[in-house]
Write a protein that holds these residues in place. Structure first.
Motif, short mmCIF file in Angstrom:
data_model
loop_
_atom_site.label_atom_id
_atom_site.label_comp_id
_atom_site.label_asym_id
_atom_site.label_seq_id
_atom_site.Cartn_x
_atom_site.Cartn_y
_atom_site.Cartn_z
N ALA A 69 12.39 -2.74 -6.03
CA ALA A 69 11.12 -1.93 -6.11
C ALA A 69 11.06 -1.14 -4.86
O ALA A 69 11.14 -1.71 -3.72
N ALA A 70 10.53 0.28 -4.93
CA ALA A 70 10.26 0.75 -3.78
C ALA A 70 9.00 1.51 -3.88
O ALA A 70 8.55 1.77 -4.97
N TYR A 71 8.41 1.83 -2.57
CA TYR A 71 7.09 2.61 -2.71
C TYR A 71 6.75 3.55 -1.41
O TYR A 71 7.24 3.17 -0.33
N TYR A 72 6.22 4.68 -1.66
CA TYR A 72 6.02 5.68 -0.81
C TYR A 72 5.01 6.51 -1.09
O TYR A 72 4.61 6.52 -2.20
N HIS A 73 4.34 7.27 -0.36
CA HIS A 73 3.24 7.97 -0.67
C HIS A 73 3.26 9.33 -1.64
O HIS A 73 2.55 9.27 -2.69
N HIS A 74 4.23 9.93 -1.53
CA HIS A 74 4.35 11.47 -2.31
C HIS A 74 5.05 11.19 -3.42
O HIS A 74 6.33 10.97 -3.32
N LYS B 270 -4.29 -8.79 5.51
CA LYS B 270 -3.33 -8.33 6.36
C LYS B 270 -2.05 -9.10 6.40
O LYS B 270 -0.99 -8.64 6.61
N ASN B 271 -2.22 -10.33 6.51
CA ASN B 271 -1.11 -11.32 6.91
C ASN B 271 -0.17 -10.98 5.68
O ASN B 271 1.19 -11.62 5.87
N ILE B 272 -0.50 -10.73 4.53
CA ILE B 272 0.56 -10.72 3.33
C ILE B 272 0.87 -9.18 2.84
O ILE B 272 1.43 -8.82 1.86
N THR B 273 0.23 -8.07 3.75
CA THR B 273 0.35 -6.73 3.31
C THR B 273 1.58 -6.13 3.88
O THR B 273 2.00 -6.30 5.14
N HIS B 274 2.33 -5.40 3.05
CA HIS B 274 3.45 -4.72 3.61
C HIS B 274 3.22 -3.25 3.24
O HIS B 274 3.23 -2.51 2.22
N PRO B 275 2.62 -2.29 4.34
CA PRO B 275 2.14 -1.03 4.41
C PRO B 275 3.18 0.01 4.24
O PRO B 275 4.23 -0.22 4.69
N SER B 276 2.74 1.16 3.65
CA SER B 276 3.68 2.18 3.84
C SER B 276 2.61 3.60 4.24
O SER B 276 1.42 3.35 3.83
N PRO B 277 2.82 4.38 5.09
CA PRO B 277 2.04 5.43 5.47
C PRO B 277 1.99 6.69 4.66
O PRO B 277 2.82 7.13 3.71
N GLY B 278 0.77 7.38 4.79
CA GLY B 278 0.58 8.55 4.02
C GLY B 278 0.59 9.86 4.89
O GLY B 278 0.55 9.71 6.09
N THR C 223 0.80 -1.19 0.03
CA THR C 223 0.01 0.02 0.10
C THR C 223 0.90 1.27 0.09
O THR C 223 1.83 1.20 0.69
N MET C 224 0.28 2.21 -0.80
CA MET C 224 1.17 3.34 -1.03
C MET C 224 0.51 4.54 -0.12
O MET C 224 0.47 5.63 -0.73
N GLY C 225 0.14 4.14 1.02
CA GLY C 225 -0.24 5.50 2.13
C GLY C 225 -1.61 5.87 1.82
O GLY C 225 -2.48 5.45 1.02
N ASP C 226 -2.08 6.60 3.00
CA ASP C 226 -3.35 6.80 3.09
C ASP C 226 -4.28 5.61 3.01
O ASP C 226 -5.20 5.61 2.04
N ASN C 227 -3.64 4.70 3.77
CA ASN C 227 -4.58 3.28 3.84
C ASN C 227 -6.13 3.70 4.41
O ASN C 227 -7.01 3.05 3.80
N GLN C 228 -6.44 4.64 5.26
CA GLN C 228 -7.65 4.93 5.96
C GLN C 228 -7.88 6.20 5.96
O GLN C 228 -7.00 7.23 6.39
N TYR C 229 -8.94 6.67 5.66
CA TYR C 229 -9.50 8.21 5.67
C TYR C 229 -10.45 8.37 7.04
O TYR C 229 -11.15 7.29 7.28
N ASP C 230 -10.89 9.46 7.76
CA ASP C 230 -10.03 10.75 7.12
C ASP C 230 -8.89 10.93 8.05
O ASP C 230 -7.65 11.40 7.56
N ASP C 231 -8.96 10.82 9.42
CA ASP C 231 -7.89 10.84 10.21
C ASP C 231 -7.19 9.87 10.58
O ASP C 231 -6.46 9.90 11.62
#
Length: 528
Positions: A407-412, A325-333, A299-307
Motif C-alpha cells: 500500500a502506498a500513499y501520497y498527497h496528489h 500521534k504515536n501510531i501515525t505515519h504521516p505524509s506531507p501535502g 495521513t495523505m497530506g495537508d495535515n494542518q491548514y493553512d500554512d
C-alpha cells in the motif's frame, strides 16, 4: 497552565444577595443531572482545562476559558428534557462579574433563566428556578479578573421528564446487513417509537450485547473471516425501559487471510478551528478514528491548514488527531510547504515520525503489508528532473520488499474527478507502483472521497492494477466534484474517515461518515 490562589472568599450574606446561598446550607430533593454529561465550551485555556472538568464531580479539576476575552460560555447536555430548579456554580479565582444562565430544548435557541450583574466569585447557588429544557448554558459577559472564566464545578439539579415512565419502546424493525468484509458487518434498522423518547439501541451479537448506539446503524468490527454471526437489536428509552429484541439475522463474513488489523486513513485534516465550533469537522473525524481502534493511522497530506506552522499544529491538529500521534505515519501535502521554511512546522511537530529514514518519504511494515509514504510535492513542482532521487529510492524500496501486500500513499492523486483533477506530475509514482503490482494507493488534495476499481498505468480498468482511493475528506471544507472517471466506483461528497480492514492476503475498505454510518464499502480484494 498557570497556578492561581483563590484570593476571595465570600460570606454567606453576600451569596444570598446574589440570589443564592452557600452550597450545602440546606438539603434539596431534586436530582443532580449534569455530572458526567456531555459538555462543550466556547474555548479552553489549554488542553488540561477542558469543559468536561466542570461536570466531573471533582472540585480539584476545572474548566478555564481563553484568557482576556468576553463573552465565553459552557453548555451541558442533560441527555433529555428536564425541569431545572437549581444551578450551582463553584468559581475558581477567575470568576464572572456578570453572567446569564440559559436553558434550551434544542441546543440552539436559549432563554434566560437567571441573570447576575454584580457577581463576586466563590460559590453561587441559584435555587427556586423554574425552567425546562435539555441544555443548560452559562454565558459569562463580564470577567471579574484579567484572566478568563473558570469553574471548579457546574451543577444542574432538577427532575427529568422520564421520571415515572414504565412504557418500553416498540421493537425495532427491518434489521438487515448493509455491508460485509472479512472482518466487519455493517447493520441498519428502522427506528423504534416511545412515549417519551428513544435514547439508543443495544446491538446483540450471538445473544450478547456488543454495543449501544444512538442511531439506527452500526458497524461491527474485529470479526473473523468466513464466519457466521447472529445479530439482533433492541431499543432503550430515556427512563431505561428496554424493548424486546428483533428476530435474529445471520450474516457471514467474507473469506480472508490471517493476521487481521485495521488502519485509519484520511488527508486534508485540521482546519483552524476547535471542538467549541459546531461546524469544526476534524474533532469529529478524530472521534471516528478512536472508535475504529486502529493499529495504525496514515495521513495523505495537508495535515494542518493553512500554512502549517508549528503553532497551528499545536493549536488544532494536536488537540484532535494528535492523540494518535504515536501510531501515525504521516505524509506531507502542499500546505506543509507553505510554512516560512517549507515543512518546518510539519517536521517540528511530527519529528522523526515524519522522517524515520531522513527524508519526507519512507516505508514501514505491519503484518504482511509493506506501506510506503511518499512526498508528491517533488513531482508536481515540474522541475523537469529525469529521475528524482525519491523515484530512485522508491524503485529500490519496492525491489527490496519481502511482504506479500503493498500500500502506498501520497498527497496528489494521479486520477481524480475533483476540483484539482488529474495530477500528471504524479504519473511517475503511479506508473512505478503499477509496475510493482501494488495493491492500494491512497491520496488527498481533492476534498472529497472517491474509490476507483483497479486500474493500469493509463487509468483503464485492469484487475491487475492497484485500487486508488482519494480520501481528502478528513476535515477541511469540501471541494466540488466533476464528471466521474470511467474507472470510478464510488464518489461521496461528505466528510469521514477511511477504514482499511487488512489481513495477510486481503484488504477491504469502508468510508465511515461523521455519524458512524458506512457511506461506502469496497469488495474484499486479494493481494497481487
Amino acid at each position: 497552565m498557570r497556578l492561581r490562589l483563590l484570593a476571595l472568599v465570600l460570606p454567606v450574606g453576600l451569596l444570598a444577595a446574589l440570589g443564592g446561598s452557600a452550597a450545602g446550607a440546606q438539603p434539596y430533593a431534586d436530582t443532580l443531572l449534569s455530572q458526567g454529561r456531555p459538555v462543550v465550551a466556547s474555548s479552553i485555556e489549554d488542553d488540561t482545562l477542558t469543559a468536561a472538568k466542570a461536570v466531573d464531580g471533582n472540585t480539584s479539576t476545572r474548566w478555564a476559558s481563553a484568557e482576556g476575552s468576553d463573552p465565553q460560555w459552557i453548555r451541558v447536555d442533560l441527555g433529555q428534557p428536564a425541569a431545572v430548579s437549581r444551578v450551582t456554580l463553584n468559581w475558581e479565582v477567575a470568576y464572572a462579574k456578570a453572567y446569564r444562565i440559559e436553558v434550551s430544548d434544542d441546543g440552539t435557541n436559549f432563554s434566560t433563566v437567571k441573570e447576575v450583574t454584580s457577581g463576586n466569585g466563590a460559590t453561587d447557588d441559584h435555587t427556586g428556578l423554574s425552567a425546562h429544557g435539555r441544555y443548560v448554558r452559562l454565558v459569562g459577559t463580564q470577567r471579574g479578573t484579567p484572566y478568563g472564566y473558570s469553574l471548579w464545578e457546574l451543577k444542574v439539579y432538577g427532575t427529568t421528564d422520564s421520571t415515572g415512565d414504565t412504557q418500553a419502546p416498540t421493537v425495532p424493525t427491518g434489521l438487515k446487513s448493509t455491508g460485509v468484509t472479512a472482518t466487519s458487518v455493517a447493520l441498519g434498522w428502522t427506528a423504534s417509537t416511545d412515549n417519551v423518547g428513544v435514547s439508543g439501541y443495544d446491538v446483540l451479537r450471538n445473544g450478547t450485547v456488543v454495543a449501544t448506539t444512538p442511531g439506527t446503524q452500526y458497524n461491527d468490527t474485529g470479526l473473523t473471516a468466513n464466519t457466521a454471526y447472529q445479530y439482533s437489536v433492541r431499543a432503550r428509552d430515556l427512563a431505561g425501559n428496554v424493548s424486546a429484541a428483533t428476530a435474529p439475522i445471520t450474516v457471514t463474513t467474507s473469506a480472508g487471510g490471517t493476521g487481521s488489523f485495521v488502519v485509519a486513513a484520511a488527508g486534508d485534516i485540521a482546519d483552524r478551528c476547535t471542538a467549541s465550533d459546531p461546524d469544526c469537522v476534524h474533532p469529529k473525524t478524530a472521534n471516528l478514528v478512536e472508535a475504529m481502534n486502529p493499529a495504525a493511522v496514515v495521513t495523505m497530506g495537508d495535515n494542518q491548514y493553512d500554512d502549517a506552522h508549528l503553532s497551528d499544529f499545536q493549536n488544532y491538529y494536536a488537540k484532535t488527531w494528535g492523540r494518535f500521534k504515536n501510531i501515525t505515519h504521516p505524509s506531507p501535502g502542499n500546505h506543509e510547504t507553505y510554512d516560512d521554511i517549507p515543512f518546518k512546522g510539519y517536521h517540528d511537530y511530527f519529528g522523526s515520525i515524519a522522517t524515520p529514514q531522513g527524508k519526507n518519504y519512507y516505508s514501514w511494515n505491519l503484518g504482511n503489508w509493506h506501506f510506503i509514504a511518499l512526498d508528491s510535492n517533488d513531482f508536481v513542482k515540474e522541475e523537469g528532473l529525469a529521475e528524482p532521487a525519491q523515484l530512485t529510492w522508491l524503485k529500490q524500496d519496492l525491489a527490496n520488499n519481502t511482504k506479500g501486500c503493498i500500500a502506498a500513499y501520497y498527497h496528489h492523486p494521479r486520477f481524480s474527478s475533483g476540483d484539482h483533477g488529474d495530477q500528471d506530475g504524479a504519473a511517475p509514482l503511479w506508473e512505478t507502483l503499477v509496475a510493482a503490482k501494488a495493491d492500494l494507493v491512497m491520496n488527498g488534495h481533492d476534498h472529497h472521497y472517491e474509490r476507483f476499481v483497479p486500474q493500469n498505468a493509463d487509468g483503464d480498468r485492469d484487475p491487475n492494477g492497484p485500487v486508488q482511493i482519494i480520501g481528502g475528506m478528513g476535515g477541511a471544507p469540501l471541494y466540488p466534484v466533476h464528471a466521474a472517471h470511467p474507472a470510478t466506483a464510488k464518489i461521496v461528497e461528505d466528510h469521514g474517515v477511511l477504514k482499511l480492514s487488512m489481513t495477510d492476503t486481503t484488504f477491504a475498505t469502508q468510508l465511515i461518515g461523521l455519524d458512524g454510518d458506512v457511506l461506502d464499502s469496497s469488495p474484499t480484494y486479494t493481494c497481487h
